[in-house]
Scaffold this active site. Structure first.
Site, short mmCIF file in Angstrom:
data_model
loop_
_atom_site.label_atom_id
_atom_site.label_comp_id
_atom_site.label_asym_id
_atom_site.label_seq_id
_atom_site.Cartn_x
_atom_site.Cartn_y
_atom_site.Cartn_z
N GLY A 137 26.18 43.25 52.49
CA GLY A 137 24.94 42.64 52.01
C GLY A 137 24.30 41.75 53.06
CD GLN A 138 27.28 37.36 55.27
OE1 GLN A 138 27.30 37.26 56.49
NE2 GLN A 138 28.11 36.69 54.49
CG HIS B 216 34.20 36.52 56.12
ND1 HIS B 216 35.37 36.29 56.83
CD2 HIS B 216 34.17 37.86 55.90
CE1 HIS B 216 36.00 37.44 56.99
NE2 HIS B 216 35.29 38.40 56.45
CG ASP C 5 39.40 36.40 55.47
OD1 ASP C 5 39.79 35.63 54.57
OD2 ASP C 5 38.72 37.41 55.24
CD GLU D 19 65.08 43.11 37.74
OE1 GLU D 19 64.97 42.36 38.74
OE2 GLU D 19 65.66 42.76 36.70
N GLY E 120 36.50 32.65 44.80
CA GLY E 120 35.58 31.72 44.17
C GLY E 120 36.04 31.30 42.79
CD GLU F 64 63.31 37.93 38.65
OE1 GLU F 64 64.11 37.05 38.99
OE2 GLU F 64 63.66 39.09 38.34
#
Length: 347
Positions: A102-103, A124, A208, A244, A153, A248
């Site tokens: 989108g950026q 970011h 990241d 398992e 967020g 847990e």
């Protein structure tokens, strides 16, 4: 700034003790913070800043699901909720919280409205670091800063409402006004960070992308699938294999490790579990080190960014993605998980 020892290495961090909310409010008292995008990070950051007393507006495509969500969260069309174009015009700090794809798509719209002295804010380092592929090159007369909460967020908002906060990294890429550093810290406090540690845009995106493809999601999903498969192939039932492998881990061990550390976990389990974990952790470490080094090299070379951009812009990608997600969702492993969660909640 506080000096804190992290495992024998002293680092400088910013906490709310020496940089209280009142100081952040004073620093940003004349700013209009325009949150562009109301998807993953947008809601948590916008709501936390609004609750902290900052002037916050939201820019979003009208009549989208995110537009409606912003309205439900109390942002008012024509007052605090605008089109992306108008929000960028009105804002002095432009928080570009759109997806990476989108950026790229919206960058020309934002760039032409970045007047001298404004601040461009990211959570970011992707767009700036991989500028050869994203074409996101800010003009020289604006500040460019980053605050990256180390979590979703949703988690940022949840912890804020509980009175605590996620730790966040912060960085300054460009200081056109001489005030970028102060604004970055104030924004970090404003969005609800527990403490802030300094980095740069490149290190943020490298760590990241490695983290989400590695331990945080990719490696975790892969090792869960592998252990579940081994147990099922060796004759264990789906519920036993899931309990398992996943139940847990998520409901008992990970919360305890988060609260007390792995050393505490090793000290507070049975001798059998303790001895086995200590004996086998090295084997897993050595087995995965080559994969993680390969992953980091792929991130640093730009290959991961290129693949993300190329795949995300492919016609029909959404349908392909949904097919991949459906394969995970409909697998025996995660269908078993859905049943276990219902039983856990008593529904």
């Amino acid at each position: 700034m506080a000096k804190i020892n992290f495992g024998g290495v002293e680092e400088t961090v910013v906490t709310r003790d020496e940089y209280p909310l009142a100081k952040a409010q004073e620093t940003l008292k004349d700013e209009v913070i325009a949150v562009i995008g109301y998807g993953v990070q947008g809601p948590g950051q916008a709501l936390n800043m609004r609750d902290n007393g900052f002037k916050v507006i939201v820019g979003q495509r009208k009549d989208s699901a995110s537009w409606e969500k912003a309205k439900q969260d109390g942002f008012v069309e024509g007052e605090t909720l605008f089109s992306i174009e108008e929000a960028v015009e009105r804002g002095t700090i432009i928080c570009n919280l759109l997806s990476d794809a989108g950026q790229i798509a919206v960058w020309p719209t934002i760039k032409e409205r970045l007047k001298p002295g404004k601040t461009l804010y990211f959570s970011h380092g992707f767009g700036i670091t991989f500028k050869e592929q994203t074409n996101i090159v800010p003009p020289a007369d604006v500040d460019v800063i980053l605050v990256a909460p180390k979590g979703s967020g949703t988690s940022l908002r949840r912890l804020f409402l509980a009175g605590s906060g996620l730790n966040s990294s912060f960085a300054v890429f460009q200081d056109a006004t001489g005030k970028a550093y102060e604004k970055a810290i104030a924004m970090g406090i404003g969005v609800g960070s527990g403490y802030l540690f300094e980095t740069d845009f490149k290190k943020e995106v490298y760590s990241d992308l490695t983290g989400e493809r590695g331990v945080l999601m990719g490696a975790l999903a892969g090792i869960i699938e592998a252990q579940y498969q081994v147990l099922r192939q060796r004759g264990h039932s789906p519920s036993e294999a899931f309990n398992e492998t996943v139940e847990e881990l998520t409901q008992s061990l990970v919360p305890l490790v988060g609260e007390n550390g792995m050393d505490w976990m090793f000290s507070n389990c049975s001798v059998t579990a303790q001895r086995g974990a200590l004996d086998w952790k090295g084997k897993f470490r050595e087995a995965t080190l080559p994969v993680l080094n390969e992953l980091y090299d792929s991130v640093a070379s730009g290959q991961e960014a290129a693949r993300t951009i190329q795949r995300g812009s492919t016609p029909g990608y959404r349908a392909e993605l949904e097919a991949e997600l459906a394969e995970v969702r409909e697998s025996e492993l995660w269908q078993t998980g859905a049943t276990v969660r219902k039983l856990r909640s008593g529904r």
